[in-house]
Design an enzyme around this catalytic site. Structure first.
Site, PDB file in Angstrom:
ATOM      1  N   HIS A 124       0.885  -1.179   0.000  1.00  0.00           N
ATOM      2  CA  HIS A 124       0.000   0.000   0.000  1.00  0.00           C
ATOM      3  C   HIS A 124       0.916   1.220   0.000  1.00  0.00           C
ATOM      4  O   HIS A 124       2.021   1.179   0.569  1.00  0.00           O
ATOM      5  CB  HIS A 124      -0.826  -0.056   1.281  1.00  0.00           C
ATOM      6  N   ASP A 201       3.293  -4.294   7.993  1.00  0.00           N
ATOM      7  CA  ASP A 201       2.047  -3.544   7.811  1.00  0.00           C
ATOM      8  C   ASP A 201       0.904  -4.550   7.963  1.00  0.00           C
ATOM      9  O   ASP A 201       0.615  -5.312   7.048  1.00  0.00           O
ATOM     10  CB  ASP A 201       2.043  -2.891   6.430  1.00  0.00           C
ATOM     11  N   GLN A 204      -4.384  -5.078   6.982  1.00  0.00           N
ATOM     12  CA  GLN A 204      -5.415  -5.986   6.453  1.00  0.00           C
ATOM     13  C   GLN A 204      -5.389  -7.353   7.126  1.00  0.00           C
ATOM     14  O   GLN A 204      -6.223  -8.206   6.823  1.00  0.00           O
ATOM     15  CB  GLN A 204      -5.249  -6.161   4.936  1.00  0.00           C
ATOM     16  N   LYS A 227     -10.343  -0.493  10.697  1.00  0.00           N
ATOM     17  CA  LYS A 227     -10.570  -1.649   9.821  1.00  0.00           C
ATOM     18  C   LYS A 227     -11.012  -2.873  10.619  1.00  0.00           C
ATOM     19  O   LYS A 227     -11.409  -3.878  10.062  1.00  0.00           O
ATOM     20  CB  LYS A 227      -9.316  -1.951   9.014  1.00  0.00           C
ATOM     21  N   CYS A 367      -4.836   2.372  -3.667  1.00  0.00           N
ATOM     22  CA  CYS A 367      -3.610   2.936  -3.064  1.00  0.00           C
ATOM     23  C   CYS A 367      -2.409   2.010  -3.214  1.00  0.00           C
ATOM     24  O   CYS A 367      -1.484   2.038  -2.394  1.00  0.00           O
ATOM     25  CB  CYS A 367      -3.787   3.272  -1.579  1.00  0.00           C
TER      26      CYS A 367
HETATM   27  N1  PMP Z   1      -1.666  -0.558   4.670  1.00  0.00           N
HETATM   28  C1  PMP Z   1      -2.649  -1.319   4.152  1.00  0.00           C
HETATM   29  C2  PMP Z   1      -2.316  -2.713   3.687  1.00  0.00           C
HETATM   30  C3  PMP Z   1      -3.948  -0.810   4.073  1.00  0.00           C
HETATM   31  O1  PMP Z   1      -4.913  -1.571   3.557  1.00  0.00           O
HETATM   32  C4  PMP Z   1      -4.208   0.495   4.541  1.00  0.00           C
HETATM   33  C5  PMP Z   1      -5.594   1.086   4.473  1.00  0.00           C
HETATM   34  N2  PMP Z   1      -6.193   1.036   3.202  1.00  0.00           N
HETATM   35  C6  PMP Z   1      -3.155   1.239   5.073  1.00  0.00           C
HETATM   36  C7  PMP Z   1      -1.910   0.676   5.130  1.00  0.00           C
HETATM   37  C8  PMP Z   1      -3.359   2.625   5.590  1.00  0.00           C
HETATM   38  O2  PMP Z   1      -4.197   2.615   6.696  1.00  0.00           O
HETATM   39  P1  PMP Z   1      -4.770   3.990   7.295  1.00  0.00           P
HETATM   40  O3  PMP Z   1      -5.382   4.710   6.131  1.00  0.00           O
HETATM   41  O4  PMP Z   1      -5.771   3.555   8.288  1.00  0.00           O
HETATM   42  O5  PMP Z   1      -3.626   4.717   7.890  1.00  0.00           O
END
Ligand code: PMP
Length: 422
Positions: A124, A201, A204, A227, A367
């Site tokens: 991401h 990270d 998910q 999430k 993203c």
């Molecule tokens: N890493 C991953 C794998 C994600 O799916 C997300 C959220 N889409 C993020 C980071 C970023 O999370 P946040 O927007 O809550 O900071």
């Protein structure tokens, strides 16, 4: 087989009563953010109704009770991820905030020009751009491990990237695009074999599986509360005590210092407070603890089974629709996500069509621009599941997809523009 979890928990989620015209809300964008059960909403209201005050500073009972609630939430998180010590849990605004904190403190402290950081090709942007910017400012090099055909990082390729110049690795536990699960435990072991610390990270992963940071032997593990049915604006940076305690302050200000004089160097308090400058999101931490309690009450086994069942049902449903192509292999190790394309129709048009049926899905690059590029697609349509989703909802998606037609985006195909903005 069927799962009754979806129907039985739906009354816990007030937003699921919403309708869009004649259609009930079919919420399948849980990887972006999950809906909140009443238990979490109540925890927020109760906090603001009965406990609200600033923490750690007031010598009065209300402030002490709020401080206790904040620290109790930290303990709940510690237990949920099996950290050894509560002071290894730093509250942040979310995953993005946690990774930026690490890049600016830990990353900066271990990198000099010519060093390398290893990430994977499925990251991401939140686990890519902070490291990329750090490389740009330190003269280090960002090494991207390519992702295999099944959308998973292959251990051999990751290991091959671990040469002596590598100072840290930052990897996704679960892909937010395909739901594929990386072999993070083995990746961490391989990195540690070269003395390389690993940032995971877990944004998910945490909503879909019980994460055990000690079993993984993760040096740092980041995730977002929103999430996993918790509030927005709260997240977690877990770090091993010996690493975390060496980090310099990130932001400085209230709550981070033992004392300040104009003459002497500033003396900072220990972690986690040193890394939580300013008034924290106390209500959010309490809400996050309520969210973990909620999932643990349902039972992780039940949640996992439900997840697997929905992924299986979605794969079967999508395979029955002409021109639909599933990306990757979600059935291999399901983690609540199925990504697909409809040949000849832009993902945005598919998303808009489904919205017309009350179905909320994410379409585009999620993203993860670099990852999407590796599939040669302009984007995907992503179904992402939560405990309240049902097989009936998947069937509704299937039926809706049989009438999808090319639309505005399909005709325009302004590739450059949407790749840049998702
Ligand atoms: N890493 C991953 C794998 C994600 O799916 C997300 C959220 N889409 C993020 C980071 C970023 O999370 P946040 O927007 O809550 O900071």
């Amino acid at each position: 087989s069927t799962s009754t979890l979806g129907e039985s928990v739906r009354p816990d989620f007030p937003i699921l009563e919403r309708r869009f015209g004649p259609h009930p809300l079919v919420y399948l964008d849980n990887a972006a953010t999950a809906q909140k059960p009443r238990a979490v909403l109540d925890a927020l209201v109760d906090y603001y109704s009965g406990l609200n005050s600033n923490i750690g500073r007031g010598y009065y009972r209300l402030s002490m009770a709020a401080t206790d609630a904040y620290e109790a939430a930290r303990e709940t998180v510690r237990r949920a991820i099996n950290a050894e010590h509560a002071d290894e849990v730093v509250f942040t605004a979310g995953t993005t905030a946690a990774i930026n904190l690490l890049a600016d403190t830990f990353g900066r402290s271990v990198l000099t020009a010519g060093d390398r950081i290893v990430v994977t090709g499925m990251e991401h942007n939140s686990n890519m751009l902070p490291w990329r910017r750090l490389c740009e400012t330190t003269g280090a090099e960002l090494v991207v491990v390519p992702v295999g055909a099944a959308g998973r990082v292959e251990l051999e390729r990751f290991t091959a990237a671990l040469d002596p110049g590598v100072r840290l690795a930052a990897v996704a536990h679960v892909s937010n695009v395909l739901g594929t699960v990386n072999p993070v435990r083995e990746m961490i072991r391989a990195a540690h074999g070269h003395g390389i610390p690993v940032v995971v990270d877990g944004a998910q992963a945490v909503p879909h599986r019980p994460v055990d940071v000690r079993d993984l032997d993760a040096d740092f593990y980041c995730f977002s509360g929103h999430k996993i049915y918790g509030p927005m604006g709260i997240g977690v940076l877990y770090g091993k005590r010996e690493l975390l305690s060496r980090l310099a302050p990130y932001q400085v200000g209230g709550g981070t210092v033992k004392g300040v004089t104009l003459e002497e160097p500033v003396a900072y308090v220990p972690v986690p407070a040193r890394l939580e400058a300013g008034t924290p999101h106390v209500a959010g931490s309490v809400g996050l603890a309520a969210a973990f309690d909620y999932v643990e009450d349902l039972g992780w086994d039940v949640v996992r089974r439900h997840d697997d069942l929905l992924v299986g049902a979605a794969v079967e449903a999508l395979e029955s629709v002409a021109r639909v192509r599933i990306i990757g292999d979600p059935a291999a190790e399901p983690s609540g996500i199925v990504s697909f394309v409809v040949d000849g129709i832009h993902p945005y048009d598919v998303g808009g069509h489904l919205d017309g049926h009350g179905v909320a899905v994410r379409s585009g690059v999620h993203c993860a621009n670099v990852f999407i590029d590796t599939f040669g697609e302009v984007g995907t349509v992503r179904l992402s599941f939560a405990v309240y989703n049902t097989e009936a909802e998947i069937d509704l998606v299937r039926r809706a997809l049989t009438t999808v037609r090319p639309g505005f985006w399909t005709a325009e195909y302004p590739t450059e523009r949407f790749l840049a903005t998702d």
